[in-house]
Write a protein that holds these residues in place. Structure first.
Motif, short mmCIF file in Angstrom:
data_model
loop_
_atom_site.label_atom_id
_atom_site.label_comp_id
_atom_site.label_asym_id
_atom_site.label_seq_id
_atom_site.Cartn_x
_atom_site.Cartn_y
_atom_site.Cartn_z
N ARG A 116 6.89 -7.38 1.52
CA ARG A 116 7.11 -8.03 0.17
C ARG A 116 6.29 -7.99 -0.94
O ARG A 116 5.09 -8.00 -0.72
CB ARG A 116 7.72 -9.51 0.45
CG ARG A 116 8.99 -9.52 1.68
CD ARG A 116 9.54 -10.99 1.78
NE ARG A 116 10.13 -11.07 3.13
CZ ARG A 116 10.52 -12.32 3.68
NH1 ARG A 116 10.23 -13.29 2.97
NH2 ARG A 116 11.39 -12.19 4.81
N VAL A 117 6.65 -8.27 -2.08
CA VAL A 117 6.04 -8.18 -3.14
C VAL A 117 5.26 -9.45 -3.50
O VAL A 117 5.87 -10.71 -3.55
CB VAL A 117 7.03 -7.91 -4.66
CG1 VAL A 117 6.19 -8.02 -5.71
CG2 VAL A 117 7.62 -6.35 -4.45
N ASN A 118 3.95 -9.56 -3.69
CA ASN A 118 3.23 -10.61 -4.04
C ASN A 118 3.31 -10.79 -5.51
O ASN A 118 3.70 -10.16 -6.23
CB ASN A 118 1.78 -10.71 -3.55
CG ASN A 118 0.87 -9.34 -4.10
OD1 ASN A 118 1.31 -8.75 -5.15
ND2 ASN A 118 0.10 -8.98 -3.46
N LYS A 119 2.62 -11.98 -5.87
CA LYS A 119 2.86 -12.26 -7.52
C LYS A 119 2.06 -11.42 -8.49
O LYS A 119 2.52 -10.86 -9.29
CB LYS A 119 2.03 -13.76 -7.73
CG LYS A 119 3.03 -14.92 -7.19
CD LYS A 119 2.27 -15.95 -7.61
CE LYS A 119 3.02 -17.30 -6.97
NZ LYS A 119 2.46 -18.61 -7.18
N LYS A 120 0.88 -10.73 -8.10
CA LYS A 120 0.00 -9.79 -8.67
C LYS A 120 1.01 -8.47 -8.90
O LYS A 120 0.87 -7.92 -9.88
CB LYS A 120 -1.20 -9.32 -8.26
CG LYS A 120 -1.89 -8.93 -8.75
CD LYS A 120 -3.58 -8.64 -8.14
CE LYS A 120 -4.44 -7.67 -8.93
NZ LYS A 120 -5.64 -7.89 -8.39
N LEU A 121 1.43 -7.98 -7.81
CA LEU A 121 2.09 -6.88 -7.78
C LEU A 121 3.51 -6.95 -8.63
O LEU A 121 4.09 -6.13 -8.93
CB LEU A 121 2.52 -6.49 -6.24
CG LEU A 121 3.29 -5.16 -6.00
CD1 LEU A 121 2.43 -4.05 -6.88
CD2 LEU A 121 3.22 -4.79 -4.63
N PRO A 163 5.39 0.09 1.88
CA PRO A 163 6.59 -0.13 0.98
C PRO A 163 6.47 -1.81 0.76
O PRO A 163 6.45 -2.39 1.61
CB PRO A 163 7.74 0.20 1.46
CG PRO A 163 7.96 0.42 2.68
CD PRO A 163 6.23 0.67 3.09
N HIS A 164 6.51 -2.31 -0.77
CA HIS A 164 6.54 -3.50 -0.99
C HIS A 164 8.10 -3.89 -1.74
O HIS A 164 8.04 -3.12 -2.88
CB HIS A 164 5.46 -3.87 -2.00
CG HIS A 164 4.16 -3.98 -0.97
ND1 HIS A 164 3.89 -4.98 -0.07
CD2 HIS A 164 3.26 -3.04 -1.09
CE1 HIS A 164 2.79 -4.85 0.30
NE2 HIS A 164 2.37 -3.28 -0.04
N LEU A 165 8.94 -4.59 -1.25
CA LEU A 165 10.07 -4.78 -1.74
C LEU A 165 10.45 -6.37 -1.92
O LEU A 165 10.16 -6.94 -0.99
CB LEU A 165 11.24 -3.90 -1.42
CG LEU A 165 11.10 -2.25 -1.12
CD1 LEU A 165 12.00 -1.81 0.05
CD2 LEU A 165 11.30 -1.80 -2.34
N GLN A 207 5.72 -4.73 -15.62
CA GLN A 207 5.05 -4.10 -16.56
C GLN A 207 5.28 -2.55 -16.67
O GLN A 207 5.68 -2.05 -17.88
CB GLN A 207 3.60 -4.35 -16.84
CG GLN A 207 3.22 -5.86 -17.18
CD GLN A 207 1.79 -5.96 -16.96
OE1 GLN A 207 0.98 -5.18 -16.66
NE2 GLN A 207 1.20 -7.13 -17.38
N LYS A 208 4.90 -2.02 -15.55
CA LYS A 208 5.01 -0.68 -15.56
C LYS A 208 6.24 0.06 -14.84
O LYS A 208 6.26 1.32 -14.98
CB LYS A 208 3.74 -0.22 -14.64
CG LYS A 208 2.59 -0.23 -15.33
CD LYS A 208 1.39 0.13 -14.50
CE LYS A 208 -0.02 -0.15 -15.20
NZ LYS A 208 -1.11 0.31 -14.26
N GLY A 209 7.36 -0.65 -14.55
CA GLY A 209 8.26 -0.02 -13.76
C GLY A 209 9.29 0.44 -14.32
O GLY A 209 9.53 0.31 -15.61
N ASN A 212 5.68 3.79 -8.28
CA ASN A 212 5.05 4.18 -6.99
C ASN A 212 3.50 3.75 -7.19
O ASN A 212 2.91 4.11 -7.94
CB ASN A 212 5.09 5.81 -7.15
CG ASN A 212 6.41 6.33 -6.53
OD1 ASN A 212 6.93 5.57 -5.91
ND2 ASN A 212 6.86 7.40 -7.26
N ASP A 213 3.13 3.01 -6.16
CA ASP A 213 2.04 2.47 -6.20
C ASP A 213 0.90 3.25 -5.28
O ASP A 213 1.15 2.85 -4.05
CB ASP A 213 1.59 0.86 -6.00
CG ASP A 213 0.54 0.09 -5.93
OD1 ASP A 213 -0.37 0.82 -6.70
OD2 ASP A 213 0.60 -0.98 -5.25
#
Length: 133
Positions: A20-25, A54-56, A31-33, A47-48
């Motif tokens: 899962r996505v954390n706060k920083k991500l 994968p983080h979703l 911003q970049k998505g 794409n990180d």
């Protein structure tokens, strides 16, 4: 009443916390998505290269429903369905699914002969994932 067997099935099927996505991500994705939209679900992703998994995540705004129980129900249903497709998702993908205004009517509720909310959500997720790759 929730039995031990039900809990085992939920933990197997749901997307793991490490995926899962954390706060920083989360902030970085906003911003970049890039956006992909379907009729009732939106997906913002990028794409990180720094991640090996994968983080979703799923976001259900309060505009959809004020009830936290219903919002959590939609999120959990999303995680369960996404858990099935995790092996097909590229490792460098980081993204957030946003539920749109009519999501509760389409994806919530119980299954019957004419309506299956989980199947509707699964079709939307498959549609979005097919657009990515």
């Amino acid at each position: 009443m929730i039995t031990l067997r039900t809990l085992e099935l939920l933990t197997i099927a749901m997307l793991l916390k490490k995926n899962r996505v954390n706060k920083k991500l989360f902030e970085l994705i906003l911003q970049k998505g890039k956006f992909i939209n379907s009729s009732n679900l939106s997906f913002k992703f990028f794409n990180d290269k720094n991640t090996s998994l994968p983080h979703l995540s799923f976001v259900v705004p309060k505009v959809i429903t004020k009830s936290a129980v219903k919002r959590n129900f939609l999120r959990r249903r999303g995680y369960i369905i996404l858990g099935k497709y995790l092996k097909d998702i590229p490792d460098s993908l980081a993204g957030i699914f946003f539920f749109n205004k009519n999501s509760l009517e389409l994806f919530g509720g119980r299954k019957n002969k004419e309506y299956n909310g989980a199947q509707n959500l699964e079709n939307e997720i498959k549609f979005i994932l097919n657009k990515i790759y």
